[in-house]
Each structure stands twice: as structure tokens, then as C-alpha cells.
Motif scaffolding. Structure first.
Motif, PDB file in Angstrom:
ATOM      1  N   LEU A  34       0.839  -1.205   0.000  1.00  0.00           N
ATOM      2  CA  LEU A  34       0.000   0.000   0.000  1.00  0.00           C
ATOM      3  C   LEU A  34       0.871   1.250   0.000  1.00  0.00           C
ATOM      4  CD1 LEU A  34      -2.636   1.587   0.398  1.00  0.00           C
ATOM      5  CD2 LEU A  34      -2.472   1.099   2.839  1.00  0.00           C
ATOM      6  N   ASP A  35       1.886   1.269   0.865  1.00  0.00           N
ATOM      7  CA  ASP A  35       2.720   2.473   0.954  1.00  0.00           C
ATOM      8  C   ASP A  35       3.495   2.711  -0.337  1.00  0.00           C
ATOM      9  OD1 ASP A  35       1.845   3.348   3.408  1.00  0.00           O
ATOM     10  OD2 ASP A  35       3.207   2.021   4.488  1.00  0.00           O
ATOM     11  N   LEU A  84       1.019   4.191  -2.751  1.00  0.00           N
ATOM     12  CA  LEU A  84       0.732   5.596  -2.415  1.00  0.00           C
ATOM     13  C   LEU A  84       1.902   6.510  -2.765  1.00  0.00           C
ATOM     14  CD1 LEU A  84      -1.079   5.109   1.003  1.00  0.00           C
ATOM     15  CD2 LEU A  84      -2.079   6.134  -1.054  1.00  0.00           C
ATOM     16  N   LYS A 109      -3.777  11.483  -0.027  1.00  0.00           N
ATOM     17  CA  LYS A 109      -3.040  10.246   0.263  1.00  0.00           C
ATOM     18  C   LYS A 109      -3.305   9.767   1.690  1.00  0.00           C
ATOM     19  CE  LYS A 109       0.832  10.959  -2.886  1.00  0.00           C
ATOM     20  NZ  LYS A 109       2.248  10.782  -3.109  1.00  0.00           N
ATOM     21  N   GLU A 110      -3.388  10.742   2.607  1.00  0.00           N
ATOM     22  CA  GLU A 110      -3.605  10.383   4.014  1.00  0.00           C
ATOM     23  C   GLU A 110      -4.986   9.740   4.197  1.00  0.00           C
ATOM     24  OE1 GLU A 110      -3.585  13.030   7.940  1.00  0.00           O
ATOM     25  OE2 GLU A 110      -2.052  13.606   6.460  1.00  0.00           O
ATOM     26  N   ARG A 129      -5.008   6.290   2.635  1.00  0.00           N
ATOM     27  CA  ARG A 129      -4.294   5.309   3.464  1.00  0.00           C
ATOM     28  C   ARG A 129      -5.179   4.874   4.635  1.00  0.00           C
ATOM     29  NH1 ARG A 129      -0.810   3.670   7.344  1.00  0.00           N
ATOM     30  NH2 ARG A 129       0.968   2.479   6.576  1.00  0.00           N
ATOM     31  N   HIS A 155      -7.757   2.398   3.492  1.00  0.00           N
ATOM     32  CA  HIS A 155      -7.198   1.059   3.274  1.00  0.00           C
ATOM     33  C   HIS A 155      -6.913   0.360   4.596  1.00  0.00           C
ATOM     34  CE1 HIS A 155      -6.711   0.405  -0.974  1.00  0.00           C
ATOM     35  NE2 HIS A 155      -6.373   1.660  -1.129  1.00  0.00           N
TER      36      HIS A 155
END
Ligand SMILES: C[S@@+](CC[C@H](N)C(=O)[O-])C[C@H]1O[C@@H](n2cnc3c(N)ncnc32)[C@H](O)[C@@H]1O
Length: 225
Positions: A7-8, A11, A21-22, A25, A28
Motif C-alpha cells: 500500500l505504501d 501511495l 493520500k492520508e 491510506r 485502506h
């Protein structure tokens, strides 16, 4: 605790503001850690963990092909829709600002939650999403764009072929279709795979070795088209 490295990584390469993005995240992390929502027609446990793996190829293919008209078969809580909408918004800059993700869901509870997630992101995604809350076999019968560039098939396997047949008349030659869990759910996809493999239907495909099998299909057009 799930591993968030994929995931990171996804992103890190996303073209979006830090606040987008925050929020993405957070969504998710919620999706991967909360107790699964159980519907009457749900998929086996573990699917959520595999699902976001599909985002990397989706993201790449969407941006590289500059797709602007997208159909998402199976929206659920709208997380994958966010990635699709962000890519479409960026691709639209190359095509006069036009583009849309048709999101499809038949469960009101899920659609309501998807709407709340999208509202958190506001204009970054809302103008790019057309949510159709109805059985997909009805909602895709009308009001399709003249050309469809990209289809994400992330829906129960028995709905894959009826969905493909509804969108096929509008598929652009060169359109991409991505199917999640194509090997893991191969039994359910039998009719779909038989259709895709029959050369007269105009498709070429390959299987990408992600968990569960990620099938990438390109519409090359029917003979004489
Ligand atoms: C695997 S989930 C989609 C997950 C979503 N793409 C994501 O990654 O966040 C499949 C969704 O398809 C929906 N679905 C199942 N049957 C449907 C139908 N007949 N019409 C529309 N949606 C349907 C389910 O309710 C479920 O939310």
C-alpha cells in the motif's frame, strides 16, 4: 496485522495531494483491519487482503493508456473507485477534461459508505464518479459512454460474463479489462474464460502472477471491425 508495504509503495507513486493520500491510506487500513462487513452474498474471507494488490497494475495501465472512460464492476465501499477516479482526473487533462468512472453496486449499505468516503476527498474524486446503485445487469444496460477504455472486473465471478457482454459493444479497440482473482475463482469464471479464449470474440489475455491471479485482457476487436 496486515503488511502495509504494498500500500505504501502504491501511495508513494500516486500523483495526489498529501491530504488525499492520508485519507486514502486511512481507508485502506480500515478496510484491512476492521471486522468484515457480512452481506448475504459476500466473498470468502481474505479477499480484501489480496484486493489492493490489484491497484498497482490498475494504476499503471490506467495512466499509461490515458483511459478516461472506466467501468468498475463491483464498488463495495468505494476504495478502488478512488484510485480509478484519481487516474481518470489526471488522464482527462489530455482529452479536453472529459472522463468518468461508472461505479456499480447493488447494496445500499455499501454504496452509502462509498459515498461518505468519496465526500471526504471532495472535488479530487466526486466529479469523476457516476455511481449506479442497482443490479449491474440493469445499470449497465443504458447510458454508457460512446467508448469505454478500461474495465475493472472485481465482482462475483458469475457476473463477469454478463457484465462483459453489456460493455463489449462500447469497448474501444485496445481497451483493457482487469480481472481480480481470476485463478483463485477459476471455477466460477469458466464461462467467462471460455468466451475470452474464443478468438471470434476479439480478446487477447495474459495472467499476471499476483496472489489469486490477476488477468489482463485487451480488446483487439472482432474480425471486420
Ligand atoms: C469484491 S467487491 C468490490 C470491491 C471494490 N472493487 C474495492 O476494491 O474496494 C464486489 C462488490 O460487488 C457487489 N455486487 C455483487 N453483486 C452485484 C450485482 N448484481 N450488481 C452490482 N453489484 C454487485 C458486491 O455487493 C460487492 O460490494
Amino acid at each position: 496485522m496486515p503488511d502495509f508495504r504494498t500500500l505504501d509503495k502504491a501511495l508513494a507513486t500516486l500523483q495526489a495531494s498529501d491530504s488525499v493520500k492520508e485519507i486514502l491510506r486511512d481507508l485502506h487500513v480500515q478496510a484491512l483491519t476492521e471486522i468484515p462487513y457480512v452481506s448475504t452474498d459476500d466473498q470468502p474471507a481474505g479477499v480484501a487482503l489480496q484486493r489492493f494488490v490489484a491497484l498497482e497494475p490498475d494504476k499503471l495501465l490506467l495512466r499509461a493508456s490515458r483511459a478516461t472512460h472506466v467501468v468498475e464492476a463491483g464498488t463495495s465501499f468505494g476504495v478502488s473507485t478512488i484510485w480509478l477516479a484519481l487516474a481518470v482526473s489526471q488522464n482527462a487533462a489530455f482529452s479536453g477534461g472529459h472522463g468518468k468512472v461508472i461505479a456499480t453496486e447493488n447494496e445500499t449499505v455499501k454504496a452509502d459508505r462509498a459515498r461518505r468516503h468519496w465526500a471526504q476527498l471532495g472535488d479530487a474524486v466526486l466529479p469523476w464518479i457516476d455511481l449506479r446503485l442497482e443490479d449491474i445487469r440493469e445499470s449497465l444496460k443504458t447510458n454508457l459512454p460512446e467508448q469505454i477504455d478500461f474495465v475493472l472486473l472485481d465482482i462475483w465471478s458469475y457476473l463477469a460474463l454478463p457484465t462483459l457482454k453489456l460493455v463489449q459493444p462500447k469497448l474501444r479497440v485496445g481497451a483493457t479489462i482487469v480481472v481480480d482473482n481470476a485463478i483463485a475463482a477459476a471455477e466460477g469464471y469458466k464461462d467467462f474464460h471460455a468466451y475470452i479464449e474464443d478468438p471470434k470474440n476479439g480478446f487477447k489475455n495474459t495472467m499476471v502472477p499476483y496472489t489469486g491471479g490477476l488477468q489482463v485482457i485487451v480488446y483487439v476487436g472482432k474480425q471486420g471491425q
